[in-house]
Write a protein that holds these residues in place. Structure first.
Motif, PDB file in Angstrom:
ATOM      1  N   VAL A   6      -0.298 -10.585   4.080  1.00 24.17           N
ATOM      2  CA  VAL A   6      -1.394  -9.662   3.764  1.00 24.17           C
ATOM      3  C   VAL A   6      -1.113  -9.082   2.372  1.00 24.17           C
ATOM      4  CG1 VAL A   6      -2.562  -7.516   4.394  1.00 24.17           C
ATOM      5  CG2 VAL A   6      -1.735  -9.069   6.196  1.00 24.17           C
ATOM      6  N   PRO A   7      -1.890  -9.464   1.363  1.00 25.68           N
ATOM      7  CA  PRO A   7      -1.610  -9.014  -0.001  1.00 25.68           C
ATOM      8  C   PRO A   7      -2.211  -7.636  -0.297  1.00 25.68           C
ATOM      9  CG  PRO A   7      -3.449 -10.529  -0.037  1.00 25.68           C
ATOM     10  CD  PRO A   7      -2.970 -10.452   1.402  1.00 25.68           C
ATOM     11  N   LEU A   8      -1.716  -7.029  -1.355  1.00 27.10           N
ATOM     12  CA  LEU A   8      -2.227  -5.745  -1.811  1.00 27.10           C
ATOM     13  C   LEU A   8      -3.742  -5.796  -2.011  1.00 27.10           C
ATOM     14  CD1 LEU A   8      -1.921  -2.848  -2.917  1.00 27.10           C
ATOM     15  CD2 LEU A   8      -1.467  -3.889  -5.159  1.00 27.10           C
ATOM     16  N   ALA A   9      -4.230  -6.877  -2.580  1.00 28.42           N
ATOM     17  CA  ALA A   9      -5.664  -7.002  -2.833  1.00 28.42           C
ATOM     18  C   ALA A   9      -6.470  -6.797  -1.547  1.00 28.42           C
ATOM     19  CB  ALA A   9      -5.974  -8.360  -3.457  1.00 28.42           C
ATOM     20  N   GLU A  10      -6.000  -7.322  -0.446  1.00 28.83           N
ATOM     21  CA  GLU A  10      -6.700  -7.167   0.833  1.00 28.83           C
ATOM     22  C   GLU A  10      -6.718  -5.705   1.265  1.00 28.83           C
ATOM     23  OE1 GLU A  10      -5.923  -8.641   5.369  1.00 28.83           O
ATOM     24  OE2 GLU A  10      -5.844 -10.177   3.807  1.00 28.83           O
ATOM     25  N   LEU A  11      -5.622  -5.001   1.037  1.00 31.81           N
ATOM     26  CA  LEU A  11      -5.556  -3.585   1.404  1.00 31.81           C
ATOM     27  C   LEU A  11      -6.522  -2.755   0.557  1.00 31.81           C
ATOM     28  CD1 LEU A  11      -1.723  -3.040   1.891  1.00 31.81           C
ATOM     29  CD2 LEU A  11      -3.427  -3.864   3.519  1.00 31.81           C
ATOM     30  N   LEU A  12      -6.612  -3.077  -0.727  1.00 35.09           N
ATOM     31  CA  LEU A  12      -7.537  -2.363  -1.604  1.00 35.09           C
ATOM     32  C   LEU A  12      -8.982  -2.577  -1.161  1.00 35.09           C
ATOM     33  CD1 LEU A  12      -5.869  -3.101  -5.057  1.00 35.09           C
ATOM     34  CD2 LEU A  12      -5.790  -0.950  -3.758  1.00 35.09           C
ATOM     35  N   VAL A  13      -9.302  -3.794  -0.764  1.00 38.02           N
ATOM     36  CA  VAL A  13     -10.645  -4.096  -0.278  1.00 38.02           C
ATOM     37  C   VAL A  13     -10.900  -3.355   1.038  1.00 38.02           C
ATOM     38  CG1 VAL A  13     -12.130  -5.942   0.627  1.00 38.02           C
ATOM     39  CG2 VAL A  13     -10.839  -6.291  -1.490  1.00 38.02           C
ATOM     40  N   CYS A  14      -9.874  -3.244   1.867  1.00 40.80           N
ATOM     41  CA  CYS A  14      -9.998  -2.543   3.147  1.00 40.80           C
ATOM     42  C   CYS A  14     -10.396  -1.077   2.947  1.00 40.80           C
ATOM     43  CB  CYS A  14      -8.672  -2.639   3.904  1.00 40.80           C
ATOM     44  SG  CYS A  14      -8.719  -1.945   5.561  1.00 40.80           S
ATOM     45  N   LEU A  15      -9.999  -0.486   1.839  1.00 37.38           N
ATOM     46  CA  LEU A  15     -10.364   0.907   1.560  1.00 37.38           C
ATOM     47  C   LEU A  15     -11.861   1.070   1.333  1.00 37.38           C
ATOM     48  CD1 LEU A  15      -7.465   1.959  -0.810  1.00 37.38           C
ATOM     49  CD2 LEU A  15      -7.986   2.960   1.422  1.00 37.38           C
ATOM     50  N   GLY A  16     -12.517   0.001   0.902  1.00 41.24           N
ATOM     51  CA  GLY A  16     -13.957   0.059   0.670  1.00 41.24           C
ATOM     52  C   GLY A  16     -14.325   1.185  -0.274  1.00 41.24           C
ATOM     53  N   GLY A  17     -15.430   1.851   0.025  1.00 34.51           N
ATOM     54  CA  GLY A  17     -15.917   2.936  -0.820  1.00 34.51           C
ATOM     55  C   GLY A  17     -14.968   4.115  -0.904  1.00 34.51           C
ATOM     56  N   LEU A  18     -14.070   4.263   0.073  1.00 35.20           N
ATOM     57  CA  LEU A  18     -13.114   5.365   0.045  1.00 35.20           C
ATOM     58  C   LEU A  18     -12.145   5.236  -1.125  1.00 35.20           C
ATOM     59  CD1 LEU A  18     -12.240   5.515   3.848  1.00 35.20           C
ATOM     60  CD2 LEU A  18     -13.752   7.052   2.586  1.00 35.20           C
ATOM     61  N   GLY A  19     -11.971   4.025  -1.633  1.00 38.45           N
ATOM     62  CA  GLY A  19     -10.989   3.798  -2.688  1.00 38.45           C
ATOM     63  C   GLY A  19     -11.555   3.724  -4.092  1.00 38.45           C
ATOM     64  N   LEU A  20     -12.873   3.755  -4.235  1.00 39.50           N
ATOM     65  CA  LEU A  20     -13.461   3.506  -5.547  1.00 39.50           C
ATOM     66  C   LEU A  20     -13.106   4.536  -6.606  1.00 39.50           C
ATOM     67  CD1 LEU A  20     -16.964   2.067  -4.679  1.00 39.50           C
ATOM     68  CD2 LEU A  20     -14.955   0.862  -5.559  1.00 39.50           C
ATOM     69  N   ASP A  21     -12.916   5.792  -6.225  1.00 41.40           N
ATOM     70  CA  ASP A  21     -12.628   6.844  -7.199  1.00 41.40           C
ATOM     71  C   ASP A  21     -11.137   7.063  -7.426  1.00 41.40           C
ATOM     72  OD1 ASP A  21     -15.324   7.332  -7.616  1.00 41.40           O
ATOM     73  OD2 ASP A  21     -15.423   8.783  -5.976  1.00 41.40           O
ATOM     74  N   LEU A  22     -10.303   6.265  -6.788  1.00 38.63           N
ATOM     75  CA  LEU A  22      -8.859   6.472  -6.904  1.00 38.63           C
ATOM     76  C   LEU A  22      -8.319   5.927  -8.216  1.00 38.63           C
ATOM     77  CD1 LEU A  22      -7.749   5.521  -3.289  1.00 38.63           C
ATOM     78  CD2 LEU A  22      -8.100   7.804  -4.228  1.00 38.63           C
ATOM     79  N   ARG A  23      -7.287   6.586  -8.709  1.00 39.63           N
ATOM     80  CA  ARG A  23      -6.491   6.112  -9.843  1.00 39.63           C
ATOM     81  C   ARG A  23      -5.112   5.823  -9.262  1.00 39.63           C
ATOM     82  NH1 ARG A  23      -8.869   4.501 -14.134  1.00 39.63           N
ATOM     83  NH2 ARG A  23      -7.108   5.099 -15.390  1.00 39.63           N
ATOM     84  N   TRP A  24      -4.593   4.627  -9.542  1.00 39.29           N
ATOM     85  CA  TRP A  24      -3.384   4.139  -8.875  1.00 39.29           C
ATOM     86  C   TRP A  24      -2.163   4.218  -9.772  1.00 39.29           C
ATOM     87  CZ3 TRP A  24      -3.346   2.972  -3.801  1.00 39.29           C
ATOM     88  CH2 TRP A  24      -4.583   2.854  -3.176  1.00 39.29           C
ATOM     89  N   GLN A  25      -1.106   4.714  -9.189  1.00 41.53           N
ATOM     90  CA  GLN A  25       0.214   4.707  -9.796  1.00 41.53           C
ATOM     91  C   GLN A  25       0.972   3.571  -9.108  1.00 41.53           C
ATOM     92  OE1 GLN A  25       2.090   8.461  -9.372  1.00 41.53           O
ATOM     93  NE2 GLN A  25       3.897   7.911 -10.529  1.00 41.53           N
TER      94      GLN A  25
END
Length: 134
Positions: free
Chosen positions: A26-45
């Protein structure tokens, strides 16, 4: 976990699930997609301690822990076949950590968040996810 003070992480609930499913990582990309709209405004460290060999790995490493990148930029950098062995990805809104995705020894992903919607979404996508003790 670097980048997030212990007291901030203590306020978050956590769950863990297997990073390997039916022989597929399960790659990071899949986890980011799993966040859906909840993740769009995030800035990642980004902090990667170890990852499997991949042509995009060097580019992702250039995203230092001090620089924060948007979700779509991180998704573009996180190739769908990049295996993160040990790493931490902290999603921030302003000065507040909202979600932490942590790869542990390439065997599990741990998800930390104070936002129950995030945890519900990961539980829905990964039914084997277990709550981690506080």
């Amino acid at each position: 976990m670097d980048g997030v003070p212990v007291h901030d992480r203590a306020a978050m609930r956590a769950l863990t699930f297997a990073a390997w499913r039916d022989g597929r990582y399960v790659p990071l990309a899949e986890l980011l997609v799993c966040l859906g709209g909840l993740g769009l405004d995030l800035r990642w460290q980004v902090q990667i301690d170890e990852a499997g060999p991949h042509p995009r790995y060097a580019e992702l490493l250039e995203t230092t822990p001090q620089a924060r990148v948007g979700t779509l930029e991180l998704l573009a950098l996180a190739a769908p076949d990049l295996q993160v062995i040990d790493g931490t990805f902290t999603g921030w809104v302003g000065g507040e950590p909202v979600v932490i995705l942590e790869a542990f020894d390439s065997t599990s992903w741990d998800v930390y968040s104070a936002d129950e919607r995030v945890l519900v979404e990961f539980r829905r996508r990964y039914p084997d996810a277990r709550d981690m003790p506080r």
